[in-house]
Design an enzyme around this catalytic site. Structure first.
Site, PDB file in Angstrom:
ATOM      1  N   GLU A  45       0.843  -1.201   0.000  1.00 25.09           N
ATOM      2  CA  GLU A  45       0.000   0.000   0.000  1.00 25.09           C
ATOM      3  C   GLU A  45       0.874   1.245   0.000  1.00 25.09           C
ATOM      4  O   GLU A  45       2.038   1.203   0.432  1.00 25.09           O
ATOM      5  CB  GLU A  45      -0.876  -0.038   1.274  1.00 25.09           C
ATOM      6  N   ASN A 192     -12.295  -1.133  -0.658  1.00 17.74           N
ATOM      7  CA  ASN A 192     -11.580  -1.766   0.451  1.00 17.74           C
ATOM      8  C   ASN A 192     -12.231  -1.342   1.758  1.00 17.74           C
ATOM      9  O   ASN A 192     -12.525  -0.157   1.959  1.00 17.74           O
ATOM     10  CB  ASN A 192     -10.119  -1.296   0.452  1.00 17.74           C
ATOM     11  N   GLU A 193     -12.450  -2.290   2.638  1.00 16.24           N
ATOM     12  CA  GLU A 193     -13.016  -1.994   3.961  1.00 16.24           C
ATOM     13  C   GLU A 193     -14.138  -0.956   3.835  1.00 16.24           C
ATOM     14  O   GLU A 193     -14.140   0.081   4.511  1.00 16.24           O
ATOM     15  CB  GLU A 193     -11.917  -1.566   4.947  1.00 16.24           C
ATOM     16  N   TYR A 260      -6.401  -9.119  11.405  1.00 19.90           N
ATOM     17  CA  TYR A 260      -5.038  -8.903  11.893  1.00 19.90           C
ATOM     18  C   TYR A 260      -4.860  -9.556  13.255  1.00 19.90           C
ATOM     19  O   TYR A 260      -5.804  -9.620  14.057  1.00 19.90           O
ATOM     20  CB  TYR A 260      -4.744  -7.402  12.017  1.00 19.90           C
ATOM     21  N   GLU A 318      -6.032  -9.218   3.646  1.00 24.37           N
ATOM     22  CA  GLU A 318      -5.190  -8.532   4.632  1.00 24.37           C
ATOM     23  C   GLU A 318      -5.113  -9.413   5.865  1.00 24.37           C
ATOM     24  O   GLU A 318      -6.150  -9.710   6.482  1.00 24.37           O
ATOM     25  CB  GLU A 318      -5.742  -7.148   4.991  1.00 24.37           C
ATOM     26  N   GLN A 367       2.380  -6.214   5.277  1.00 26.10           N
ATOM     27  CA  GLN A 367       2.523  -5.841   3.893  1.00 26.10           C
ATOM     28  C   GLN A 367       3.943  -6.193   3.460  1.00 26.10           C
ATOM     29  O   GLN A 367       4.778  -6.477   4.309  1.00 26.10           O
ATOM     30  CB  GLN A 367       2.253  -4.358   3.725  1.00 26.10           C
TER      31      GLN A 367
HETATM   32  O1  AHR Z   1      -2.793  -2.654   6.199  1.00 24.23           O
HETATM   33  C1  AHR Z   1      -3.053  -1.455   6.862  1.00 24.23           C
HETATM   34  C2  AHR Z   1      -4.519  -1.073   6.824  1.00 24.23           C
HETATM   35  O2  AHR Z   1      -5.263  -2.007   7.544  1.00 24.23           O
HETATM   36  C3  AHR Z   1      -5.183  -1.053   5.478  1.00 24.23           C
HETATM   37  O3  AHR Z   1      -4.977   0.132   4.808  1.00 24.23           O
HETATM   38  C4  AHR Z   1      -6.625  -1.221   5.810  1.00 24.23           C
HETATM   39  O4  AHR Z   1      -7.350  -1.866   4.780  1.00 24.23           O
HETATM   40  C5  AHR Z   1      -6.602  -2.026   7.095  1.00 24.23           C
HETATM   41  O5  AHR Z   1      -7.413  -1.480   8.051  1.00 24.23           O
END
Ligand code: AHR
Length: 513
Positions: A45, A192-193, A260, A318, A367
């Site tokens: 990103e 995205n999101e 995450y 992600e 990432q």
């Molecule tokens: O990866 C960092 C961020 O995490 C991304 O931009 C977003 O999609 C997520 O919340």
């Protein structure tokens, strides 16, 4: 299960006494689904030093580069056989206006990257630079379009600019900017999101918007239709998946999922440092990672109701660890160190994706460089490979191979009131008939003795590599870039259909049979 006496003798002859044992049957006489190469995908990103410095240094940089893309990073990523790269975001994608990133760089308008540090983005890395990167890597492009602040027309025109061969004003512009042929964009994400930074939409509103934007993503090459990925849920938002599948499953090829690993498991609490953590943080991080299995299982159950043939892929685009930023770094840049703990997190997640390979078709770690659970860290002209990189490199043999079912009985690794499995395993057979068995020991104190029975074709020999270290937070630095590095593994013995393995504490092992 105890090991067969002959094998036990063999195991005891190996260095180190195992504290407990695990039993594994490798059903090499059975076949599971193909492990999509894209489970080893990545995400880059416009965030911190992820693109700028991490990948793009510009053609005039003293750092050796190919048309502005740094050569050391390119070579390291090529060695992973990187299958697919997602770009330009993330939250950035829903603020990105592609026309600002084409044409002579000196003329490109700048913008503020409001999500990530408020820095000025000069758009030096745009469409042509990204497509050059994926060409140089030999991987597929996964572009995420702007639904949150972009129009349908803008998205439609981007797809035309990228993929059309017609003679139109947009394709003439592309040619004037140096690219005659259309590019192949295999995957296109529609926002995205969208439940959060991508527009704070309800699932019903997003589902309608997905249908609308998606209608205008044209397949200019009917032989190679673009795979459309709808924005999926955050973690355990099963309602989101339900609504999207009910209202739009027939129009998508993939539905995403973001999850995450936070040591605390709670966005409202401090995340904790990437290094210098205690065993409680080690345990909580691994336990939190294993929650991915429940998420994938439960989202898949919903998807199965609407798509029993499993045409729509679950795309975990992600995933990875998220800690406090490194002291002294800009908070909005999400720069964190990467330790043996991250290597184990990576291996556990990859095992989970492989176990669900019949539904999970792509996963993109967040990432690639200098951001969150990165493969690579850079400091000016210096570059290092992280423990996570080494897991991706060791595990690349699973890419595109056929999963081999396993039956695993494992001891627990217990801390306080909670327990997790000490051993995680996954196996596959490649096109040449080689069997690969990856194993993880999550316990930082005790080795585990694994007694395996190989059902089916007999193996003649075993070899292996291991990633481990003396401390939970062992990591590579620019002064000591090889502190955590794969080594030859010799604690595996094959006798007929019996394989004995002693997994050292906190280790990741890849065996080839
Ligand atoms: O990866 C960092 C961020 O995490 C991304 O931009 C977003 O999609 C997520 O919340």
């Amino acid at each position: 299960m105890r090991l067969a006496p002959a094998l036990l003798l063999l195991a005891l002859a190996l260095p180190g006494r195992a504290a407990s044992d695990a039993a594994l049957v490798v059903h090499a006489d059975q076949t599971g689904p193909v492990i999509n190469r894209n489970l080893y995908g990545q995400f880059s990103e416009h965030l911190g030093r992820g693109i700028y410095e991490g990948i793009w240094v510009g053609p005039d940089s003293p750092i050796p580069n190919t048309r502005g893309i740094r050569n050391d990073v390119l070579a390291a990523l090529r060695a992973l056989h990187l299958p697919v790269l997602r770009w330009p975001g993330g939250c950035f994608a829903d603020e990105y206006h592609w026309r600002n990133g084409i044409g002579p760089r000196a003329n490109r308008p700048a913008m503020i990257n409001t999500h990530w540090g408020g820095v000025v983005e000069d758009n030096a890395f745009g469409t042509h630079e990204f497509m050059d990167l994926v060409d140089l890597l030999g991987c597929d492009a996964y572009i995420c379009g702007n639904v949150g602040s972009g129009s349908v027309q803008e998205m439609m025109e981007w797809v035309e600019y990228l993929t059309s061969d017609a003679d139109s004003p947009l394709t003439r512009l592309r040619r004037a900017n140096g690219r005659a042929e259309p590019w192949r964009v295999k995957y296109f994400g529609v926002g995205n999101e969208s439940w959060g930074c991508g527009g704070a939409m309800t699932p019903e509103y997003y589902a309608d918007n997905f249908r609308r934007y998606n209608t205008f993503i044209k397949n200019y090459d009917p032989h190679r239709p673009i795979e459309r990925i709808a924005c999926g849920a955050a973690g355990d938002d099963y309602h989101w998946t339900e609504v999207l599948m009910q209202r739009a499953a027939d129009r998508m090829t993939g539905l995403s999922l973001h999850f995450y690993t936070l040591p605390s498991g709670d966005w409202g609490k401090p995340k904790g440092p990437a290094t210098g953590f205690d065993e409680a943080a080690w345990f909580a991080t691994l336990r939190g990672t294993l929650y991915m299995d429940e998420l994938v299982t439960r989202h898949s159950v919903i998807m199965d109701r609407y798509d029993p043939a499993r045409r729509v892929g679950l795309i975990v685009d992600e995933w990875g660890t998220w800690y406090d930023p490194e002291p002294g770094s800009r908070p909005g840049f999400l720069y964190q160190q990467n330790t043996l703990r991250d290597a184990v997190v990576a291996a556990l997640n990859l095992h989970i994706f492989q176990q669900h390979a019949d539904r999970v078709r792509m996963a993109n770690i967040a990432q690639t460089v200098n951001v969150l659970q990165a493969m690579i860290l850079t400091d000016g002209e210096k570059m290092l490979l992280t423990p996570t990189y080494h897991v991706f490199e060791m595990f690349k043999v699973h890419q595109g191979a056929t999963a081999v079912p396993l039956t695993l009985t494992t001891p627990e690794y217990r801390l306080g009131d909670h327990a997790i499995p000490a051993v995680s395993a996954s196996a596959s057979r490649d096109a040449a008939g080689r069997l690969h068995l990856s194993l993880v020991n999550t316990n930082p104190h005790a080795p585990v003795e694994v007694g395996c029975r190989l059902a089916g074709p007999h193996a003649a020999q075993v070899s292996g590599r291991i990633l481990t270290a003396a401390t939970m937070d062992a990591h590579n630095t620019f002064a000591a870039p090889n502190a955590v590095h794969p080594a030859e593994f010799s604690a595996a013995r094959l006798q007929g259909d019996q394989l004995g393995v002693i997994l050292p504490p906190m280790s990741v092992v890849m065996l080839e049979l």
